[in-house]
Design a protein around this motif. Structure first.
Motif, PDB file in Angstrom:
ATOM      1  N   GLY A 277       1.094  -1.212   0.177  1.00  0.00           N
ATOM      2  CA  GLY A 277      -0.136  -0.017  -0.069  1.00  0.00           C
ATOM      3  C   GLY A 277       0.863   1.085  -0.122  1.00  0.00           C
ATOM      4  N   VAL A 278       0.869   1.945  -1.148  1.00  0.00           N
ATOM      5  CA  VAL A 278       1.612   3.340  -1.287  1.00  0.00           C
ATOM      6  C   VAL A 278       0.736   4.485  -0.816  1.00  0.00           C
ATOM      7  N   VAL A 279       1.577   5.142   0.266  1.00  0.00           N
ATOM      8  CA  VAL A 279       1.016   6.285   0.896  1.00  0.00           C
ATOM      9  C   VAL A 279       1.657   7.522   0.617  1.00  0.00           C
ATOM     10  N   MET A 280       0.834   8.450  -0.190  1.00  0.00           N
ATOM     11  CA  MET A 280       1.480   9.508  -0.824  1.00  0.00           C
ATOM     12  C   MET A 280       1.175  10.704   0.080  1.00  0.00           C
ATOM     13  N   PRO A 281       2.027  11.736   0.271  1.00  0.00           N
ATOM     14  CA  PRO A 281       1.653  12.645   1.453  1.00  0.00           C
ATOM     15  C   PRO A 281       0.577  13.505   1.092  1.00  0.00           C
ATOM     16  N   ASP A 282       0.299  13.587  -0.230  1.00  0.00           N
ATOM     17  CA  ASP A 282      -1.051  14.184  -0.323  1.00  0.00           C
ATOM     18  C   ASP A 282      -2.421  13.521  -0.194  1.00  0.00           C
ATOM     19  N   ASN A 290      -7.176   4.753   8.384  1.00  0.00           N
ATOM     20  CA  ASN A 290      -8.224   3.621   8.415  1.00  0.00           C
ATOM     21  C   ASN A 290      -8.144   2.555   7.483  1.00  0.00           C
ATOM     22  N   GLN A 291      -8.008   2.755   6.291  1.00  0.00           N
ATOM     23  CA  GLN A 291      -8.148   1.777   5.328  1.00  0.00           C
ATOM     24  C   GLN A 291      -6.804   0.711   5.229  1.00  0.00           C
ATOM     25  N   LEU A 292      -5.696   1.426   5.494  1.00  0.00           N
ATOM     26  CA  LEU A 292      -4.557   0.669   5.690  1.00  0.00           C
ATOM     27  C   LEU A 292      -4.755  -0.437   6.945  1.00  0.00           C
ATOM     28  N   THR A 293      -5.262   0.057   8.019  1.00  0.00           N
ATOM     29  CA  THR A 293      -5.243  -0.693   9.275  1.00  0.00           C
ATOM     30  C   THR A 293      -6.224  -1.809   8.894  1.00  0.00           C
ATOM     31  N   LEU A 307      -3.286  -6.124   2.712  1.00  0.00           N
ATOM     32  CA  LEU A 307      -2.353  -5.059   2.294  1.00  0.00           C
ATOM     33  C   LEU A 307      -1.198  -5.087   3.517  1.00  0.00           C
ATOM     34  N   SER A 308      -0.240  -6.024   3.371  1.00  0.00           N
ATOM     35  CA  SER A 308       0.865  -6.566   4.476  1.00  0.00           C
ATOM     36  C   SER A 308       1.871  -5.494   4.422  1.00  0.00           C
ATOM     37  N   THR A 309       2.008  -4.607   3.439  1.00  0.00           N
ATOM     38  CA  THR A 309       3.218  -3.934   3.385  1.00  0.00           C
ATOM     39  C   THR A 309       2.875  -2.426   2.879  1.00  0.00           C
ATOM     40  N   ALA A 310       3.313  -1.463   3.905  1.00  0.00           N
ATOM     41  CA  ALA A 310       2.948  -0.184   3.637  1.00  0.00           C
ATOM     42  C   ALA A 310       4.520   0.509   3.061  1.00  0.00           C
ATOM     43  N   VAL A 311       4.256   1.347   2.125  1.00  0.00           N
ATOM     44  CA  VAL A 311       5.422   2.009   1.743  1.00  0.00           C
ATOM     45  C   VAL A 311       4.813   3.577   1.802  1.00  0.00           C
ATOM     46  N   LEU A 312       5.575   4.287   2.873  1.00  0.00           N
ATOM     47  CA  LEU A 312       5.205   5.538   3.234  1.00  0.00           C
ATOM     48  C   LEU A 312       6.382   6.519   2.352  1.00  0.00           C
ATOM     49  N   ASP A 452       3.998  -3.207 -11.814  1.00  0.00           N
ATOM     50  CA  ASP A 452       3.660  -4.468 -12.493  1.00  0.00           C
ATOM     51  C   ASP A 452       2.859  -5.610 -11.470  1.00  0.00           C
ATOM     52  N   VAL A 453       1.813  -5.270 -11.306  1.00  0.00           N
ATOM     53  CA  VAL A 453       0.832  -5.938 -10.557  1.00  0.00           C
ATOM     54  C   VAL A 453      -0.429  -6.158 -11.026  1.00  0.00           C
ATOM     55  N   GLY A 454      -1.212  -7.433 -10.736  1.00  0.00           N
ATOM     56  CA  GLY A 454      -2.225  -7.617 -11.380  1.00  0.00           C
ATOM     57  C   GLY A 454      -3.429  -6.838 -11.158  1.00  0.00           C
ATOM     58  N   GLN A 455      -3.806  -6.460  -9.901  1.00  0.00           N
ATOM     59  CA  GLN A 455      -4.759  -5.898  -9.436  1.00  0.00           C
ATOM     60  C   GLN A 455      -4.406  -4.760  -8.537  1.00  0.00           C
ATOM     61  N   ILE A 456      -5.090  -3.472  -8.900  1.00  0.00           N
ATOM     62  CA  ILE A 456      -4.434  -2.457  -8.487  1.00  0.00           C
ATOM     63  C   ILE A 456      -5.604  -1.451  -7.882  1.00  0.00           C
ATOM     64  N   GLY A 457      -5.362  -0.937  -6.615  1.00  0.00           N
ATOM     65  CA  GLY A 457      -6.492  -0.204  -5.990  1.00  0.00           C
ATOM     66  C   GLY A 457      -6.102   1.372  -6.104  1.00  0.00           C
ATOM     67  N   VAL A 458      -7.159   2.224  -6.227  1.00  0.00           N
ATOM     68  CA  VAL A 458      -6.699   3.674  -6.177  1.00  0.00           C
ATOM     69  C   VAL A 458      -7.769   4.064  -5.079  1.00  0.00           C
ATOM     70  N   ASN A 459      -7.050   4.425  -3.849  1.00  0.00           N
ATOM     71  CA  ASN A 459      -7.871   4.522  -2.546  1.00  0.00           C
ATOM     72  C   ASN A 459      -8.793   3.654  -2.368  1.00  0.00           C
ATOM     73  N   VAL A 460      -8.361   2.411  -2.771  1.00  0.00           N
ATOM     74  CA  VAL A 460      -9.142   1.301  -2.524  1.00  0.00           C
ATOM     75  C   VAL A 460      -8.388   0.068  -2.130  1.00  0.00           C
ATOM     76  N   PRO A 461      -8.412  -0.207  -0.609  1.00  0.00           N
ATOM     77  CA  PRO A 461      -7.136  -0.968  -0.324  1.00  0.00           C
ATOM     78  C   PRO A 461      -7.167  -2.620  -0.685  1.00  0.00           C
ATOM     79  N   ILE A 462      -8.444  -3.017  -0.829  1.00  0.00           N
ATOM     80  CA  ILE A 462      -8.427  -4.585  -1.309  1.00  0.00           C
ATOM     81  C   ILE A 462      -9.129  -4.608  -2.521  1.00  0.00           C
ATOM     82  N   PRO A 463      -8.566  -4.201  -3.594  1.00  0.00           N
ATOM     83  CA  PRO A 463      -9.233  -4.312  -4.868  1.00  0.00           C
ATOM     84  C   PRO A 463      -9.482  -5.619  -5.657  1.00  0.00           C
TER      85      PRO A 463
END
Ligand code: NAD
Length: 519
Positions: A277-282, A290-293, A307-312, A452-463
């Motif tokens: 889960g990539v978290v952008m500062p914006d 909440n979504q990440l947790t 979402l077992s890995t966060a990239v801040l 390069d990932v098969g399922q991508i969420g934009v502001n959706v944690p479990i797509p």
């Protein structure tokens, strides 16, 4: 018939407590439309993960019984594949209603065997139910193609036809959803099916089989065997089985893909994951945390799309203390207890493995900001509980990052820029799911195109895609070339026959044989 049905309803206990499911002392086989006791001398205990009490046992099906099951699938195939598509559709229309009516009962069984909370278990059933609902539009999904007048008086058209006996091997973490990804799709296309559910959580599949029978599925169209390696090898090797659907770990998935393919079968194999889960500062901070947790710790992290890995990224690094606070507030308890946010892990072995991976992270220099390993749950002291755990300052070479943990553990990496975050994800061997949290459309677009990932969420944690799409894990998370459910699922379970025909109004006589390639 309805009088008999009412009488049976009076004398038979509610579905979940019937003896064919693992709520009885033994889990039955489902062969040729009958729930039968195995003759085996080898049994595997099924435990309640919240207490570790033995609640049932599951047979290691004998070779004779496995042969009986596959023979039953073979016998049922000719008439099932010729049954009109509308009749098959009617059975699935009834089936989806029966699943809805019995959702709470199925969920209870899942919680008892698998440990997840009741609300989450209902979600497990619901996501499978959506696949069943989707099969009800088979009359559109199975349409072939036509092209008239490809030559004088000549047309070409295609049929989508079933392929024969198909088989499914499923994991412990979604006892209802994953079997429902498989046999409804295969069977609505006209195939018969042999299912081997996870030996740790067979109850939901058995109850779903009973409901399928009640919906009108003819005897032999679905058969269920149990066991471990011998059952898997049987499925990979038996010549009547034309296709295998597998979901589970990489170790088993790679093995089944190789062995099944070598034997000329179609194999689709969904495997492990490390979802970032990539978290952008914006990003919207409140929503993102909440979504990440929720996505890291829900189901005690035992989801292939957790979402077992966060990239801040950049200043989002400062949000870490608030993330820890949110994780601390989650309530750990037995899945059937009100207010429980996460239940136990599936087994003591799973707990030991998760705790060891956390310890390896500590020893390799990660910072343990939240440690759930010693949690005690009142009244459930023997359960396999691990509380939310957060490891920060994790580096890509650490074992807690390279291995799938499959527990309530969030590993946190840091990046200066979006490019750096994308590089981290693309260098990871898995390609199941990922998510980005941002309020910038251009950032989101760049991410979705470059990652390069098969399922991508934009502001959706479990797509996890709905069944009109397909479950499109990629790279190390998938082997095969057609994914589960949706159009790709129909493709996997059917073969195409192409017919070219010529009908002339007035018959003309050929002057002689033509030996050149027709053009
Ligand atoms: P698992 O691989 O241990 O078991 C899955 C099935 O394979 C079971 O039916 C089991 O009996 C059989 N099996 C186990 N080990 C085997 C072996 N060595 N050889 C042959 N067969 C074997 O998986 P699990 O622990 O039940 O499930 C968790 C794993 O499944 C995780 O890795 C998770 O990421 C993955 N998973 C993936 C998806 C997905 O769609 N990508 C979905 C759910 C779970």
């Amino acid at each position: 018939k309805s009088v008999i049905h009412k009488f049976v309803q009076l004398i038979v206990p509610p579905l979940g407590r019937m003896c064919y499911s693992s709520s009885g002392p033994t889990t039955k086989l489902f062969i040729d439309g009958k729930f039968i006791e195995s003759n085996t001398s080898e049994w595997i205990d099924i435990h309640n993960p919240a207490t570790n009490e033995v609640i049932s046992k599951v047979p290691k099906t004998t070779q004779e019984e496995m042969l009986a099951a596959v023979n039953s699938c073979q016998r049922a195939y000719p008439s099932w594949s010729e049954t009109s598509v509308l009749s098959r559709q009617q059975i699935f229309l009834k089936y989806q209603q029966l699943i809805k009516d019995n959702m709470a009962e199925i969920a209870k069984l899942i919680t008892k065997e698998q440990g997840k909370t009741l609300a989450d278990a209902e979600g497990d059933v619901f996501r499978g139910l959506q696949v069943v609902e989707h099969t009800c539009s088979i009359t559109s999904l199975m349409l072939g193609e036509t092209l008239p007048s490809i030559s004088k008086d000549m047309d070409t058209f295609t049929y989508r036809l079933p392929i024969g006996v198909c088989a499914g091997i499923t994991p412990f973490n979604f006892p209802a959803m994953i079997p429902l990804w498989m046999y409804p799709m295969a069977m609505v296309c006209g195939n018969t099916f042999l299912l081997k559910p996870s030996e740790r959580v067979p109850g939901a599949a058995m109850l779903l089989a009973k409901l399928f029978q009640d919906a009108g599925a003819p005897d032999g169209t679905l058969n269920i065997i149990h066991g471990q390696h011998d059952a898997v090898n049987f499925i990979c090797d038996h010549p009547a089985i034309k296709a295998i659907s597998f979901v589970g770990s990489n170790q088993a998935g790679e093995y089944i893909y190789t062995r099944g393919s070598k034997n000329g079968k179609r194999v689709q194999s969904n495997m492990g994951a490390k979802n970032h889960g990539v978290v952008m500062p914006d990003a919207n901070k409140e929503n993102t945390l909440n979504q990440l947790t929720g996505a890291a710790f829900g189901a005690a992290g035992q989801r292939c799309m957790a979402l077992s890995t966060a990239v801040l990224v950049g200043k989002a690094r400062n949000w870490l203390p608030e993330l820890v606070e949110r994780a601390k507030k989650l309530r750990v308890n037995a899945g059937d207890q009100p207010g429980s946010d996460l239940g136990p892990l599936v087994s003591p072995q799973a707990k030991t493995r998760v705790c060891d991976l956390v310890q390896s992270g500590v020893e390799e220099g990660a910072k343990l900001l939240l440690d759930g390993r010693k949690i005690q749950v009142k009244g459930y002291e023997n359960g396999n509980f691990v509380g939310p755990t957060i490891l920060a300052s994790v580096k890509p070479q650490m074992k807690c990052y390279t291995e799938e943990i499959f527990g309530p553990v969030l590993v946190v990496l840091e990046a200066e820029t979006l490019d750096e975050a994308v590089d981290i994800i693309n260098q990871n061997p898995y390609g199941n799911g990922t998510a980005i949290f941002t309020t910038n459309g251009a950032t989101a677009r760049k991410f979705t195109h470059q990652v390069d990932v098969g399922q991508i969420g934009v502001n959706v944690p479990i797509p996890v895609p709905l069944p009109m799409f397909s479950f499109t894990g990629s790279r190390g998370s998938f082997r095969g070339d057609t994914n589960f459910y949706g159009k790709q699922g129909i493709q996997f379970y059917t073969q195409v026959k192409t017919v070219t025909s010529q009908w002339k109004e007035e018959d003309s006589t050929l002057t002689g044989p033509s030996v050149v390639m027709p053009t």
